[in-house]
Design an enzyme around this catalytic site. Structure first.
Site, short mmCIF file in Angstrom:
data_model
loop_
_atom_site.label_atom_id
_atom_site.label_comp_id
_atom_site.label_asym_id
_atom_site.label_seq_id
_atom_site.Cartn_x
_atom_site.Cartn_y
_atom_site.Cartn_z
N HIS A 1 0.83 -0.21 -10.05
CA HIS A 1 -0.06 -1.00 -9.18
C HIS A 1 -0.46 -2.32 -9.88
O HIS A 1 -1.64 -2.60 -10.09
CB HIS A 1 -1.31 -0.19 -8.82
CG HIS A 1 -1.97 -0.68 -7.54
ND1 HIS A 1 -2.60 0.15 -6.68
CD2 HIS A 1 -2.08 -1.93 -7.00
CE1 HIS A 1 -3.08 -0.54 -5.65
NE2 HIS A 1 -2.78 -1.80 -5.83
N ARG B 1 0.84 -1.19 0.00
CA ARG B 1 0.00 0.00 0.00
C ARG B 1 0.87 1.24 0.00
O ARG B 1 1.85 1.33 0.75
CB ARG B 1 -0.92 0.03 1.24
CG ARG B 1 -2.15 -0.86 1.10
CD ARG B 1 -3.17 -0.20 0.16
NE ARG B 1 -4.25 -1.12 -0.21
CZ ARG B 1 -4.27 -1.86 -1.30
NH1 ARG B 1 -3.26 -1.81 -2.15
NH2 ARG B 1 -5.29 -2.63 -1.58
N GLU C 1 -2.46 7.89 -6.28
CA GLU C 1 -2.50 7.12 -7.52
C GLU C 1 -3.53 7.70 -8.48
O GLU C 1 -4.69 7.90 -8.07
CB GLU C 1 -2.79 5.64 -7.23
CG GLU C 1 -1.66 4.96 -6.46
CD GLU C 1 -1.86 3.46 -6.27
OE1 GLU C 1 -2.88 2.93 -6.75
OE2 GLU C 1 -0.99 2.82 -5.67
#
Length: 530
Positions: free
Chosen positions: A280, A233, A262
């Site tokens: 990601h 994370r 993000e």
């Protein structure tokens, strides 16, 4: 009934095939929507499926008045307002196991890419530059890997790193000495990991405790040349402190798949020559995407049709086996909540729940929530459920206490609840009897045997000859048939309790007539959802 499901992010079509092919479900895939666009269409949907792109805010949840489930096709739920979902009684589920292998393998891929400078070497060679001397890497063999957070992914990384010949040290507050020893892992504190590790990878959720756990003080104490990996994370590694450490050559590099924001905007960090980045991708494999979609699809169906909860973020998590074993006790707890509130003249301000026997060993939170939800439902309607029951209870300033004890005489498992307010007290006891099912076996000081049925009459009275006949005549006159009857009393001619299971509800007129029978002190009708 047709359930409506809204899929807001791209998910595997094969993964949601059970929903798409189910005759009771209408599935609408509508991706890339803004918050306002979601609010416009969300009102009559029963379930939402997202990945990490779409943020589910309180405004969306508040508008979705039929919403029962928010499903995250993945692990992290940072993009879902959990508090708002809980407040409005919406179950939030995820798929914690579906991407374990993918995230584990991506961690190793990032570690290898970082140790051998693969991305930069590829870039140069693909542009026509042959520069072997500029890309001298390091081996994993013999190095020390520090793992912060040793859950399923952390353990998976540890096992694979050990195959590479790495020594593994780790920090996790729940990692036992025994588990660490049998896994060949040395337990250390975070600052100790900084001092000894050549590589560090993080695998914790993002919480107030883990936010920035790898930050300025970590970098000040770290071993020179340390290489960091984050496939968990964004925010676990403080990006500003990381950039400063890179600029000061305190560390050898970092491989980042996740970011504080993000898509990320810190181009100075992204473009640093000692940083490897991916957008990601930890769970982005064909297999993982299908697994997580299958997992949440099946659980949506289980929740909406069978009330079975396995991977809820904001409710007790129960395996299917435990759920089957506890289901009769969940049912009786729910019935006790409904009976209790209907027998009291006003709601309690204190609740004490007692669990005896084998069930006391299990997680009893589902039983507690079921009792409280049923107790609150007459006052709050269908807006209260097992998800938000404790929230509603807190809002009403009602205190509750749970006690667990060993087996009680006469029952393998026994539940007892005491309800109290300034004017009255009520005690209910219940169990599930082999061959007989759910039974309420105690009501205040009386031993009873009440099977929860749709219509129950409870009468406190003074024992006298003929009183049962007087009651029977009134019920007969009003066409109410008695299915079963229990009588408990303290002594002959003293206080007594009648409980009756009836085939139909007693009219208000009949209740008035019953209440004036000589010796009847309190007549209460109880209706249950059976």
């Amino acid at each position: 009934m047709t359930y409506k499901v809204l899929v807001l992010d791209p998910v595997s079509e094969d993964g949601i095939s059970e929903l798409l092919e189910h005759p009771n479900y209408q599935v609408d895939v509508n991706t890339g929507l803004t918050e306002d666009e979601i609010i416009e269409i969300i009102y009559d949907y029963h379930a939402i499926v997202v990945r990490s792109q779409t943020k589910i805010t309180e405004n969306i949840i508040q508008r979705a008045r039929h919403l029962k489930v928010i499903a995250r096709a993945g692990v992290g739920v940072d993009n879902i307002d959990i508090d708002a979902a809980t407040k409005f009684g919406v179950i939030v589920i995820n798929a914690p196991d579906g991407n374990t292998i993918s995230a584990t393998e991506h961690t190793l891929a990032m570690m290898l890419s970082l140790s051998r400078d693969i991305p930069e070497a590829h870039k140069e060679l693909s542009e026509g530059t042959w520069n072997r001397g500029a890309h001298k890497g390091v081996e994993l063999y013999g190095k020390t890997l520090g793992i912060i957070g040793v859950g399923k992914i952390g353990f998976g990384v540890a096992r694979r790193a050990q195959v590479f010949g790495m020594n593994v040290v780790a920090f996790d507050p729940y990692l036992s000495d025994e588990k660490a020893k049998e896994s060949g892992i040395e337990k250390l504190e975070v600052d100790q990991i900084a001092e000894v590790a050549d590589f560090v990878t993080v695998h914790t959720p993002l919480t107030p405790q883990t936010k920035g756990i790898v930050g300025k003080s970590f970098f000040e104490n770290c071993k020179p040349g340390l290489r960091l990996v984050n496939v968990a994370r964004g925010g676990i590694i403080d990006e500003a402190d990381l950039l400063e450490a890179l600029k000061a050559n305190k560390i050898g590099g970092a491989a980042l798949d996740v970011f504080e924001e993000e898509p990320p905007t810190n181009m100075e960090l992204l473009s640093h020559p000692s940083v490897v980045v991916t957008p990601h991708l930890g769970a982005s494999t064909i297999e993982a995407q299908e697994k997580v979609a299958v997992s949440v699809s099946r659980e949506i169906i289980e929740i909406l049709e069978n009330n079975t909860i396995i991977h809820a973020v904001n409710a007790p998590r129960m395996s299917e086996n435990i759920n089957r074993e506890l289901q009769p006790y969940i049912n009786i707890a729910s019935h006790m909540g409904s009976v209790g509130i209907q027998l009291m003249n006003k709601p309690p301000n204190e609740i004490r729940l007692k669990y005896h026997g084998d069930i006391a060993v299990d997680d009893t939170s589902m039983l507690t929530r079921s009792f409280i939800a049923s107790m609150l439902r007459p006052h709050f309607g269908e807006s209260v459920n097992i998800i938000n029951a404790l929230y509603f209870l807190q809002e009403q300033d009602v205190t509750y206490k749970v006690e667990k004890k060993g087996k009680t005489k006469g029952y393998n498992n026994y539940l007892e609840v005491e309800l109290a307010n300034a004017d009255e007290d009520l005690v209910l006891g219940a169990s599930v009897l082999d061959g007989y099912g759910e039974r309420i076996v105690k009501l205040d000081d009386y031993q009873v045997d009440i099977k929860p049925t749709q219509h129950i009459l409870v009468i406190n009275h003074i024992d006298r000859p003929g009183i049962i006949g007087d009651m029977g005549m009134i019920l007969g006159k009003h066409q109410v048939n008695i299915a079963s009857m229990q009588l408990g009393r303290s002594n002959e001619g003293g206080a007594a309790l009648l409980s009756l299971s009836l085939d139909s509800r007693v009219s208000d007129e009949a209740l008035v007539e019953l209440s004036v029978i000589e010796g009847f002190r309190d007549v209460k009708q109880v209706d249950l959802q059976i």
